[in-house]
Motif scaffolding. Sequence first.
Motif, PDB file in Angstrom:
ATOM      1  N   GLY A 124       0.802  -1.220   0.000  1.00 43.88           N
ATOM      2  CA  GLY A 124       0.000   0.000   0.000  1.00 43.88           C
ATOM      3  C   GLY A 124       0.829   1.261   0.000  1.00 43.88           C
ATOM      4  N   PHE A 125       1.899   1.291   0.766  1.00 42.72           N
ATOM      5  CA  PHE A 125       2.745   2.482   0.847  1.00 42.72           C
ATOM      6  C   PHE A 125       3.273   2.873  -0.525  1.00 42.72           C
ATOM      7  CE2 PHE A 125       7.222   3.845   0.909  1.00 42.72           C
ATOM      8  CZ  PHE A 125       7.051   5.120   1.425  1.00 42.72           C
ATOM      9  N   TYR A 126       3.586   1.882  -1.363  1.00 38.89           N
ATOM     10  CA  TYR A 126       4.216   2.165  -2.646  1.00 38.89           C
ATOM     11  C   TYR A 126       3.244   2.730  -3.681  1.00 38.89           C
ATOM     12  CZ  TYR A 126       8.624   0.430  -1.052  1.00 38.89           C
ATOM     13  OH  TYR A 126       9.797   0.304  -0.364  1.00 38.89           O
ATOM     14  N   SER A 127       1.947   2.790  -3.336  1.00 39.62           N
ATOM     15  CA  SER A 127       1.018   3.485  -4.233  1.00 39.62           C
ATOM     16  C   SER A 127       1.379   4.961  -4.333  1.00 39.62           C
ATOM     17  CB  SER A 127      -0.421   3.337  -3.720  1.00 39.62           C
ATOM     18  OG  SER A 127      -0.565   3.960  -2.452  1.00 39.62           O
ATOM     19  N   ALA A 128       2.147   5.467  -3.348  1.00 37.04           N
ATOM     20  CA  ALA A 128       2.571   6.868  -3.378  1.00 37.04           C
ATOM     21  C   ALA A 128       3.364   7.180  -4.641  1.00 37.04           C
ATOM     22  CB  ALA A 128       3.408   7.179  -2.134  1.00 37.04           C
ATOM     23  N   PHE A 129       4.104   6.198  -5.142  1.00 37.71           N
ATOM     24  CA  PHE A 129       4.969   6.452  -6.295  1.00 37.71           C
ATOM     25  C   PHE A 129       4.201   6.527  -7.612  1.00 37.71           C
ATOM     26  CE2 PHE A 129       8.064   4.919  -3.187  1.00 37.71           C
ATOM     27  CZ  PHE A 129       9.062   5.874  -3.338  1.00 37.71           C
ATOM     28  N   MET A 130       2.908   6.260  -7.585  1.00 40.69           N
ATOM     29  CA  MET A 130       2.114   6.454  -8.793  1.00 40.69           C
ATOM     30  C   MET A 130       1.934   7.944  -9.090  1.00 40.69           C
ATOM     31  SD  MET A 130      -0.807   3.483  -8.761  1.00 40.69           S
ATOM     32  CE  MET A 130      -1.649   4.201  -7.368  1.00 40.69           C
TER      33      MET A 130
END
Length: 626
Positions: A124-130
Motif C-alpha cells: 500500500g505504501f508504494y502506491s505513493a509512487f504512482m
Amino acid sequence: MINENGSLSIHSENIFPIIKKWLYSDHDIFVRELISNACDAITKLKKLDIMGEYTIPDNTHFKVEVKLNENNKTIQIIDNGLGMTADEIKQYINQIAFSGAEDFLNKYKDKANQEQIIGHFGLGFYSAFMVADTVTIDTLSYVDGATPVKWECDGGTEFTLSEGTRTERGTTITLHIGDEGKEFLREYPLKSTIEKYCSFMPYDIFFINENEEETKKETDTKEETEEPQPLNDTNPLWLKHPNDCTEEEYKAFYRKVFMDFKEPLFWIHLNMDYPFNLKGILFFPKINNEYENMEGRIKLFNNQVFVADNIKEVIPEFLLLLKGVIDCPDLPLNVSRSFLQNDGFVRKISDYITKKVADKLTGLYKTENESFIKYWDDIHPFVKFGSLKDDKFYSKVKDILIYKSIYGEYISIKDYIEKNKEKNKDKVFYVTDEQQQSQYIELFKQNEMDAIILSHSIDQPFISHIESQEKDVKFARIDSDLSDSLKEDSNEEELKPATETLENLFRKALANENLKVKVESLKNIDLSSMIILSEESRRMQEMSKMYGFAGLGGNMPSDETLVLNKKNSLVQYLLDNNTNETKLEDITMICEQLYDLALLSHKPLQPEAMTKFIKRSNALLSRLAL
C-alpha cells in the motif's frame, strides 16, 4: 548516528515498475492507502496501551492531517501513531511486500484481538509512487529513547536512510508530486478523494491548505476562524446497534452518503458477528420505471475503509439496485483491495445478505401489510429481478409476490386464480399498457372479469420464469384471446358463413390476402371490432425484437386475428350490403376504419397508417355533417 545507503530488497525481479505503474487501476488510491496506514499506526499504539506496553498521554487527540502545498508541489500525510524505528523501516518499507500489519498481529496475537488493523499487504505504501517522483518518511517511534529516522526514495531501487529531526511520536510521509499526480495539487480533487475513500475512517482526518495559511499570514488577516472540522465521521451509523438508531438518523445518513434527497422507502440494518463479522445498512430507494436504468450503489468497506462500489462477488447482482453500505473486515481482499477472491467464504456472505433481504420483505408482508402494499409499486421490479437472478431468493419471496389488478386492488396469483376460476379457466390475464388496452379492460370490467397489470419491462421475462417454476400458472395478455365469458352463447357453425363473407370483404378492402377474420357474438353490442394475437406468437415477436433476430422478428408473418362483433350495427351493415356495388366506397371506408380502430386498441398505428386514419375519420365526419 544513522547514515546508510542501500538497495530495496525486492522479492520478485522487476516488480518495482509494476508497483509504480500498474499496482492499482486508479491513481487516486494512494490517498486511501496512506491514510489507512496512518490510522493503522494509531490503532496499533492504542492496542499497545491496552496491553500495558505503552501509556498514552492524557488528553491525546489522535488524528491524521493531510497538508497540501501547491507551491512546493507536496502532499503530506501526518499521524501521531506509534511511529517506526530504523530497523522497522528496513523491515516494513525496504522489504517490499512485507506486511507490517500482518507482522504486528502475529507478534501480539495472544494479547489482543485482530479488529481494526486495516493493512494486510505491504504494498500500500508504494502506491505513493504512482503520483510522486520522490517520497520521504520522517518518523519517531513510541519506544523510549528512540532516534528519529528519515527515509527517502526517488522511485528507483535506491533509498537513503538517515537520522531525522522529528521531535513528536508519529510519522510524516511527504510526497513530492510529479506530472502524473499534478491534479492532486489542487484542493478540490484532493479533498474529494479523501471524502471518497476516507469518509468513515476511525480517526479524525483534517485537511490543511498550507498556501492559504501562508496567504493569511502575509495579509495579516485577523478575522476569527472557525475551529477546523474533520472531513470524516469516525463512528458511522452502521457500527451502531439497530436499536440505538432513530428513523431520522437513517434518513440523514442516506442523504449524506448517497446525495439522494428522496427519502428511502425502508432499510435493513445488517449486524452479524458469527460466523463472520459483517455490518451494514441497505436502503430501498424509490426507483425508476425501467429497471435497466435503475442505478443503485452498494459501497463496500473493510474496517471503515472504502474498498469499492458494487462488488458483485459479495453482493448479489439484484441487490445492486439498492443503495447501502457493507463493512466486512473478514473479506479476503487482493493486493489492491479492489477485487475479491470468489471463494466459498464470499458466497456465504452473499447468501447471508440475500436471506436478510428476503426476511425483511416477508416480515413486512406479514406484519405491516399496508406498508408493504404501499411500497410495492416501487419495489416490485427489484423483487422480480431478484427472483429471476436467484432461485433461493425466489423460493423465499414467491408467496409474497402481489399484483395490482385493473380494479386497483393487490392480489396474489393464487388468490387471483381462485377468484376467477369460473370465467378464466385457470388463465391469468394481464395488461401491459392500461391506456393502449383500455378497450379490453373496459370489456373485462363490464363482464365482471379481472386482470392484473404488468406494465414494467421486467414483467415479460418474469412471467416466463413464473410459468417455468409454477406448472399450473399460465399467463395470457388481455388481448390474446376471447374468454367465453365475453361471448353470447352461439353455435360456431352458425357464425361460419358470416366469417367467410367478412373475411373476403376485409381482405379485398384492405388489400391483405393474409388477414385473419373471426366473427363472434359479443355481449357488448357497442364493440364493433378488436384484434387478438395469441400469447405464444406475441412473446415470440417480442423476444425476436429484443435479441435482434431479423429472421424471427421483422420477417415473421403476423398472427393477428381481427374479431368482428356480429351484434354491432356497423358489422351488420357490412353483412347486409357486402354485395351492393353502389355502396362499395362506403363499405371500403368502414372496413378500413373498423380495422384501424381495432388496431389502435391493440398497438400504436404506424405513421403512414395514422395519417390515413385521421384523413378517413375527417371524411366520414364530413359525410355525417351533410
